[in-house]
Write an enzyme that holds these catalytic residues in place. Structure first.
Site, PDB file in Angstrom:
ATOM      1  N   GLY A  51       1.041  -1.243   0.017  1.00 51.83           N
ATOM      2  CA  GLY A  51       0.263  -0.315  -0.148  1.00 51.83           C
ATOM      3  C   GLY A  51       0.961   1.599   0.017  1.00 51.83           C
ATOM      4  O   GLY A  51       1.842   1.395   0.523  1.00 51.83           O
ATOM      5  N   GLN A  54      -7.481   8.177   3.129  1.00 49.51           N
ATOM      6  CA  GLN A  54      -6.568   8.487   4.254  1.00 49.51           C
ATOM      7  C   GLN A  54      -5.207   7.787   3.813  1.00 49.51           C
ATOM      8  O   GLN A  54      -4.104   8.497   4.716  1.00 49.51           O
ATOM      9  CB  GLN A  54      -6.702   7.538   5.082  1.00 49.51           C
ATOM     10  CG  GLN A  54      -7.605   7.682   5.807  1.00 49.51           C
ATOM     11  CD  GLN A  54      -9.035   6.146   6.821  1.00 49.51           C
ATOM     12  OE1 GLN A  54      -8.238   6.459   8.298  1.00 49.51           O
ATOM     13  NE2 GLN A  54      -9.916   6.069   6.305  1.00 49.51           N
ATOM     14  N   ASP A  72       2.037   0.133  12.142  1.00 48.59           N
ATOM     15  CA  ASP A  72       1.957  -1.402  12.799  1.00 48.59           C
ATOM     16  C   ASP A  72       3.018  -2.409  12.197  1.00 48.59           C
ATOM     17  O   ASP A  72       3.286  -3.552  12.468  1.00 48.59           O
ATOM     18  CB  ASP A  72       1.140  -2.393  11.668  1.00 48.59           C
ATOM     19  CG  ASP A  72       1.060  -2.341  10.473  1.00 48.59           C
ATOM     20  OD1 ASP A  72       1.964  -1.575  10.104  1.00 48.59           O
ATOM     21  OD2 ASP A  72       0.039  -3.712   9.617  1.00 48.59           O
ATOM     22  N   ARG A  81      -7.107  -2.413   9.882  1.00 52.35           N
ATOM     23  CA  ARG A  81      -7.682  -4.062  10.259  1.00 52.35           C
ATOM     24  C   ARG A  81      -6.886  -4.708  11.294  1.00 52.35           C
ATOM     25  O   ARG A  81      -7.727  -5.122  12.224  1.00 52.35           O
ATOM     26  CB  ARG A  81      -7.412  -4.677   9.522  1.00 52.35           C
ATOM     27  CG  ARG A  81      -7.784  -5.535   8.959  1.00 52.35           C
ATOM     28  CD  ARG A  81      -7.841  -6.618   7.559  1.00 52.35           C
ATOM     29  NE  ARG A  81      -8.619  -5.580   6.310  1.00 52.35           N
ATOM     30  CZ  ARG A  81      -9.480  -5.200   6.122  1.00 52.35           C
ATOM     31  NH1 ARG A  81      -9.945  -5.674   6.136  1.00 52.35           N
ATOM     32  NH2 ARG A  81      -9.515  -4.548   4.961  1.00 52.35           N
ATOM     33  N   ARG A  96       1.625  -5.770  -5.799  1.00 53.37           N
ATOM     34  CA  ARG A  96       1.406  -6.658  -5.492  1.00 53.37           C
ATOM     35  C   ARG A  96       1.783  -8.354  -5.809  1.00 53.37           C
ATOM     36  O   ARG A  96       1.390  -7.812  -7.082  1.00 53.37           O
ATOM     37  CB  ARG A  96       0.269  -7.271  -4.734  1.00 53.37           C
ATOM     38  CG  ARG A  96      -0.678  -5.618  -3.447  1.00 53.37           C
ATOM     39  CD  ARG A  96      -1.287  -6.685  -2.183  1.00 53.37           C
ATOM     40  NE  ARG A  96      -1.458  -5.306  -1.653  1.00 53.37           N
ATOM     41  CZ  ARG A  96      -1.263  -5.124  -0.379  1.00 53.37           C
ATOM     42  NH1 ARG A  96      -0.047  -5.352  -0.162  1.00 53.37           N
ATOM     43  NH2 ARG A  96      -1.640  -3.286  -0.344  1.00 53.37           N
ATOM     44  N   ASP A 135      -0.063   2.261   8.625  1.00 53.18           N
ATOM     45  CA  ASP A 135      -1.069   1.597   9.801  1.00 53.18           C
ATOM     46  C   ASP A 135      -0.245   1.464  11.035  1.00 53.18           C
ATOM     47  O   ASP A 135      -0.560   1.605  12.419  1.00 53.18           O
ATOM     48  CB  ASP A 135      -1.484   0.174   9.709  1.00 53.18           C
ATOM     49  CG  ASP A 135      -2.177   0.424   8.248  1.00 53.18           C
ATOM     50  OD1 ASP A 135      -3.567   0.898   8.425  1.00 53.18           O
ATOM     51  OD2 ASP A 135      -2.638  -0.561   7.489  1.00 53.18           O
ATOM     52  N   ASP A 185       5.031  -4.770   6.305  1.00 53.53           N
ATOM     53  CA  ASP A 185       5.775  -6.685   6.738  1.00 53.53           C
ATOM     54  C   ASP A 185       5.874  -7.517   5.234  1.00 53.53           C
ATOM     55  O   ASP A 185       6.951  -7.925   5.220  1.00 53.53           O
ATOM     56  CB  ASP A 185       4.007  -6.950   8.118  1.00 53.53           C
ATOM     57  CG  ASP A 185       4.724  -8.177   8.128  1.00 53.53           C
ATOM     58  OD1 ASP A 185       5.753  -8.703   9.625  1.00 53.53           O
ATOM     59  OD2 ASP A 185       4.276  -9.054   8.133  1.00 53.53           O
ATOM     60  N   VAL A 216      17.770   8.549  -3.559  1.00 52.71           N
ATOM     61  CA  VAL A 216      18.852   8.380  -4.859  1.00 52.71           C
ATOM     62  C   VAL A 216      20.006   9.378  -4.518  1.00 52.71           C
ATOM     63  O   VAL A 216      20.861   9.282  -5.113  1.00 52.71           O
ATOM     64  CB  VAL A 216      17.638   9.116  -5.493  1.00 52.71           C
ATOM     65  CG1 VAL A 216      18.119   9.412  -7.070  1.00 52.71           C
ATOM     66  CG2 VAL A 216      16.276   7.986  -6.433  1.00 52.71           C
ATOM     67  N   SER A 256       6.156  -6.305   2.593  1.00 51.47           N
ATOM     68  CA  SER A 256       7.422  -6.348   1.118  1.00 51.47           C
ATOM     69  C   SER A 256       8.867  -6.646   2.088  1.00 51.47           C
ATOM     70  O   SER A 256       9.108  -7.187   1.297  1.00 51.47           O
ATOM     71  CB  SER A 256       7.554  -4.803   1.292  1.00 51.47           C
ATOM     72  OG  SER A 256       5.571  -4.264   0.587  1.00 51.47           O
ATOM     73  N   THR A 296       4.495   2.640   5.773  1.00 53.30           N
ATOM     74  CA  THR A 296       2.720   2.277   6.287  1.00 53.30           C
ATOM     75  C   THR A 296       1.857   3.041   6.504  1.00 53.30           C
ATOM     76  O   THR A 296       2.683   3.812   8.126  1.00 53.30           O
ATOM     77  CB  THR A 296       2.373   0.476   6.310  1.00 53.30           C
ATOM     78  OG1 THR A 296       0.937   0.610   6.558  1.00 53.30           O
ATOM     79  CG2 THR A 296       3.258   0.554   7.444  1.00 53.30           C
ATOM     80  N   ARG A 345     -26.409  16.137  30.385  1.00 51.38           N
ATOM     81  CA  ARG A 345     -25.935  16.773  30.888  1.00 51.38           C
ATOM     82  C   ARG A 345     -25.540  18.455  29.254  1.00 51.38           C
ATOM     83  O   ARG A 345     -25.370  19.248  29.346  1.00 51.38           O
ATOM     84  CB  ARG A 345     -24.045  16.484  30.459  1.00 51.38           C
ATOM     85  CG  ARG A 345     -23.740  16.370  31.221  1.00 51.38           C
ATOM     86  CD  ARG A 345     -22.624  16.098  31.713  1.00 51.38           C
ATOM     87  NE  ARG A 345     -21.782  16.252  30.548  1.00 51.38           N
ATOM     88  CZ  ARG A 345     -20.718  14.707  30.111  1.00 51.38           C
ATOM     89  NH1 ARG A 345     -21.433  13.420  30.361  1.00 51.38           N
ATOM     90  NH2 ARG A 345     -20.071  14.635  29.236  1.00 51.38           N
ATOM     91  N   MET A 352      -9.217   3.546   8.484  1.00 52.94           N
ATOM     92  CA  MET A 352      -8.601   2.883   8.461  1.00 52.94           C
ATOM     93  C   MET A 352      -7.954   2.132   9.694  1.00 52.94           C
ATOM     94  O   MET A 352      -7.300   2.670  10.750  1.00 52.94           O
ATOM     95  CB  MET A 352      -6.994   2.685   7.190  1.00 52.94           C
ATOM     96  CG  MET A 352      -8.127   2.792   5.989  1.00 52.94           C
ATOM     97  SD  MET A 352      -7.009   2.792   5.042  1.00 52.94           S
ATOM     98  CE  MET A 352      -8.216   2.883   3.428  1.00 52.94           C
TER      99      MET A 352
END
Length: 319
Positions: A11, A251, A129, A171, A72, A127, A103, A24, A105, A125, A211, A169
């Site tokens: 992603g 996002q 994560d 998961r 992918r 996330d 992960d 580069v 990759s 990424t 309230r 997002m």
């Protein structure tokens, strides 16, 4: 090492272009030739490589996505596919590879290293994560994108006296929801790492209503369940005018934040330095504002911890 390559995989994430630019230009500064691999591992198998120069990465640090494109590739998961990739790299006399991704990759990069081809990973990424780094490339921008959306949704929620459920997002990891929810003043935050009690969410909404609170924002990480399910439960239990917003792939895009531009630049430069020193099979990361190198094995075996203190703080501040 005189000739290296860089690719983006999985992603896309804001800041990937900043990292490509840094690889580069740092490579050129180190008297290397740097090749860009287009379309990730799939492009590598097809030989989609091109020599890059300083101008190739001009005016990209502010752009979202990745100029190298990404994809992918199931073929690369096989032993034959990995061997074919190495043959392509060697045919172009490339001696080292920088992989920007998550992960999956990194597992591909690790396989190349095990087969004798030097690789370095850059965690890209949204996330957040990946073990071994406190922040992944793109996470900060994604959080700011969500906060901007929350602020706008709150304006409408206030005007119409509504409850909004916003799905973000994440998961398997709830950092986007947690950081954006706390920063955006959400009344409740639902993340995969912590089991939620719907009765508690309803009770907080009812207490706020008594309230005199006229609107509320609930943030739901996609790994919990669909925001529509949460919205239906809230509406049935409270009778409040409840609406659902799914932010989706918005996002992932957008101009990277200053932090992600800085992080991508630091990650990319360090990746080149590691290859030059012969330190392959590692991921660059950031810990206590220092750029570090973590072995792929430590990344794969690492455990991500949930910031329970931040989660409890969000509950105490959103009464």
């Amino acid at each position: 090492m005189k000739r290296i390559a860089v690719l983006t995989s999985g992603g896309d994430a804001p800041g990937m272009n900043a990292a490509v630019r840094a690889v580069v230009r740092r490579g050129i500064a180190c008297d290397m030739e740097v090749y860009g691999v287009y379309h990730g591992y799939a492009g590598l198998l097809d030989g989609q490589l091109a020599l890059m120069n300083a101008g190739s990465v001009g005016d990209i640090i502010q752009r979202g996505g990745t100029i190298l494109y990404t994809s992918r590739c199931d073929e690369f998961r096989t032993d034959a596919g990995q061997q074919k990739a190495i043959e392509q790299l060697k045919a172009n006399e490339i001696e080292g590879l920088v992989v920007i991704g998550g992960d999956g990759s990194f597992r591909g990069a690790h396989k190349l290293t095990e087969k004798g081809f030097p690789t370095i990973g850059i965690p890209g990424t949204i996330d957040n994560d990946i073990p071994g780094t406190e922040m992944t490339l793109g996470f900060d921008t994604a959080v700011n994108t969500v906060i901007e959306a929350i602020d706008k949704i709150r304006d409408t929620a206030t005007s119409h006296e509504r409850t909004y459920v916003v799905e973000v997002m994440g998961r398997h990891r709830g950092d986007i929801a947690l950081w954006a929810g706390l920063s955006g003043g959400a009344e409740s935050i639902l993340i995969p790492e912590i089991e939620h009690e719907m009765d508690e969410v309803i009770q907080r909404l009812m207490d706020g209503h008594r309230r005199g609170k006229k609107h509320s924002i609930i943030i739901v990480s996609e790994g919990v369940c669909s925001a529509s399910v949460i919205g239906d439960q809230i509406k049935e239990a409270t009778g409040f005018d409840t609406r659902v917003t799914v932010l989706g792939h918005v996002q992932r895009g957008g101009s990277p934040s200053a932090y992600d531009r800085m992080l991508g630049s630091r990650f990319g430069a360090r990746a080149v330095d590691l290859l030059q020193k012969g330190e392959a099979g590692r991921m660059v990361g950031i810990q206590q504002n220092r750029i570090v190198a973590v072995t792929f094995d430590d990344v794969f075996n690492g455990v991500l911890k949930t910031d329970n203190e931040m989660y409890e703080l969000s509950k105490s501040l959103s009464i």
